[in-house]
Design an enzyme around this catalytic site. Structure first.
Site, PDB file in Angstrom:
ATOM      1  N   SER A 299      -8.245  21.646 -37.937  1.00 41.27           N
ATOM      2  CA  SER A 299      -7.203  21.432 -36.742  1.00 41.27           C
ATOM      3  C   SER A 299      -6.251  22.701 -36.839  1.00 41.27           C
ATOM      4  O   SER A 299      -6.440  23.978 -36.712  1.00 41.27           O
ATOM      5  CB  SER A 299      -6.785  20.189 -37.077  1.00 41.27           C
ATOM      6  OG  SER A 299      -5.836  19.766 -35.894  1.00 41.27           O
ATOM      7  N   ASP A 310      -7.898  36.844 -34.998  1.00 39.32           N
ATOM      8  CA  ASP A 310      -8.008  37.716 -33.595  1.00 39.32           C
ATOM      9  C   ASP A 310      -7.028  38.679 -33.575  1.00 39.32           C
ATOM     10  O   ASP A 310      -7.459  39.740 -32.852  1.00 39.32           O
ATOM     11  CB  ASP A 310      -7.690  36.686 -32.691  1.00 39.32           C
ATOM     12  CG  ASP A 310      -9.086  35.681 -32.282  1.00 39.32           C
ATOM     13  OD1 ASP A 310      -9.753  35.758 -33.081  1.00 39.32           O
ATOM     14  OD2 ASP A 310      -8.876  34.737 -31.427  1.00 39.32           O
ATOM     15  N   LYS A 324     -12.483  21.660 -35.496  1.00 39.02           N
ATOM     16  CA  LYS A 324     -11.812  20.453 -34.703  1.00 39.02           C
ATOM     17  C   LYS A 324     -11.052  21.235 -33.874  1.00 39.02           C
ATOM     18  O   LYS A 324      -9.909  21.889 -34.196  1.00 39.02           O
ATOM     19  CB  LYS A 324     -10.894  19.486 -35.762  1.00 39.02           C
ATOM     20  CG  LYS A 324     -10.366  18.608 -34.840  1.00 39.02           C
ATOM     21  CD  LYS A 324      -9.479  17.464 -35.702  1.00 39.02           C
ATOM     22  CE  LYS A 324      -8.547  16.579 -34.710  1.00 39.02           C
ATOM     23  NZ  LYS A 324      -7.557  17.204 -34.329  1.00 39.02           N
TER      24      LYS A 324
END
Length: 445
Positions: A299, A310, A324
């Site tokens: 999460s 990224d 998740k």
């Protein structure tokens, strides 16, 4: 002109007929749907009354309705559920950082309770519970067929009392029992330590205190090393961190980014979508970073790891995360309860969803399994490598000054500490070595 009027009138009539032909079935279809919903509600009411009147034992109406509501929500996904007033209060306490229990974050899979991650320095962690373990029985009672909340309720109890859980673990043929003593769980959101010239920030959860604690611990560690110039990098350890508050995940990500998207959430309706962007101000002044993750990172942890990965702000090391990728909204209800409902999916800055996939590390580094040390194993059993200095009559190094000899001894001590860390925590040692190597390359440039 008369033909034109007739043609126009014909077109109007044709349009009216076409509208009736299209709209009529749609209206009828909508009416059928409404009728079906009312019929289903009538069916629910009929079953409810029959249970109250004919079930073998008397049942409380409130309990029946609560079970029906919870069943409706849990049928959607593993994370949606109804929170009775007590559970809602417990959840609010947990986000503030202290509660009673075993110290594990759990979910449900194939009817059994699956450990997402044990929380650091809690009874479950000290008992050796690992991420990915399945709990099949609690004090001899099977959890199969219970809701997740029901299974969690079985594991609750007074602080100081013992509980026996039966565990199934990958790689071990037979289930085994683990005895755990319940205790008050005090969540320390962030811990810090210094390894050589590396600052290690261990984030265990994302609650109200996470970002303030992280900022404070980072500043203290930088001061301990004598300033940012003496820091070669930062390890952000998110292993076995089950997540928490989205707002805190955004703040922690923003702490190491100067610009760009951190995460986006997309709901069923386009107007329910949001994007969260970083603002200028990197607390680490752009120092190299390694993020550690494993199967217990879920999460909010995955939001942070995905954002820093990224943006090429950090190298992600470890093993694949939990996966998740959904957002739950807690909605207070009448009667002091609440509903936890999955309302959106989240996406990393590159637009990828990690739902059921997880964040894949840039460098896969598995953690070797714990091997218990037996009494028979001693330092004498470990063969010692001989060197030139061990040979009888070997020449001494007369070219070294006292300062150089002292420096060599310090380097040997550091190497010994690094070897000890590899034994204790191989993944962390790998991360520290990686930053040490990057720092050496920068120095040579």
């Amino acid at each position: 002109m008369k033909k034109f009027v007739m043609a126009a009138l014909g077109g109007t009539l044709a349009g009216a007929v076409l509208t009736t032909q299209v709209a009529g079935p749609l209206i009828a279809q909508q009416a059928d749907k409404q009728s079906s919903v009312y019929e289903q509600l009538d069916l629910f009411g009929d079953i409810f009354e029959r249970i109250r009147a004919q079930y073998v034992e008397e049942v409380e109406s409130a309990e029946l309705i609560e079970a029906a509501i919870n069943g409706m929500l849990t049928s959607l996904d593993p994370h949606s559920s109804y929170l009775p007033p007590k559970d809602f209060d417990d959840m609010q306490v947990q986000t503030r950082g202290e509660f009673g229990g075993l110290g594990i974050e759990v979910t449900q899979e194939e009817g059994f309770v699956k450990v997402v991650s044990p929380i650091d320095d809690t009874p479950a962690d000290e008992a050796g519970i690992e991420a990915g373990d399945f709990i099949t029985h609690v004090d001899g009672e099977s959890v199969l067929g219970l809701t997740l909340d029901g299974a969690v309720e079985l594991m609750r109890g007074p602080v100081g009392s013992e509980i026996v859980i039966t565990v199934v673990r990958s790689g071990i043929d037979e289930p085994f029992d683990v005895t755990i003593t319940r205790d008050t769980i005090k969540l320390t959101a962030v811990r810090s330590r210094v390894e050589g010239e590396t600052v290690v920030l261990r984030v265990t959860t994302f609650n109200d205190q996470t970002y303030p604690n992280l900022k404070q611990k980072l500043e203290e560690s930088i001061e301990e090393l004598g300033g940012m110039d003496n820091v070669n990098g930062i390890v952000l350890d998110l292993r076995n961190n089950p997540g928490g508050l989205l707002t805190q995940a955004i703040k922690v990500s923003d702490a190491f980014l100067n610009a760009g998207e951190i995460v986006s959430t997309r709901g069923r309706n386009p107007q329910d979508s949001d994007r969260y962007n970083a603002v200028d101000g990197d607390l680490s002044d752009g120092k190299p970073m390694v993020v550690l993750i494993n199967g217990g990172s879920a999460s909010a942890s995955e939001i942070v790891a995905g954002a820093l990965q990224d943006h090429r702000r950090a190298i992600v090391v470890g093993t694949k995360s939990f996966g998740k990728g959904s957002v739950q909204t807690v909605m207070p209800l009448r009667g002091n309860g609440a509903m936890r409902l999955t309302t959106a999916r989240y996406y990393t800055p590159s637009g990828r969803s990690i739902q059921a996939l997880g964040v894949s590390p840039d460098i896969v580094v598995p953690q070797p399994p714990r091997v218990p040390v037996t009494e028979e194993e001693t330092d004498a059993d470990t063969p010692r490598t001989r060197s030139e200095a061990d040979l009888r009559g070997s020449l001494s190094n007369d070219s070294m000054t006292d300062d150089e000899r002292k420096q060599a001894e310090e380097e040997q001590a550091k190497a010994a500490e690094a070897a000890k860390l590899r034994e204790e925590d191989y993944q962390l040692a790998y991360a520290v070595d990686l930053l040490k190597g990057l720092s050496a390359l920068e120095t040579s440039d």
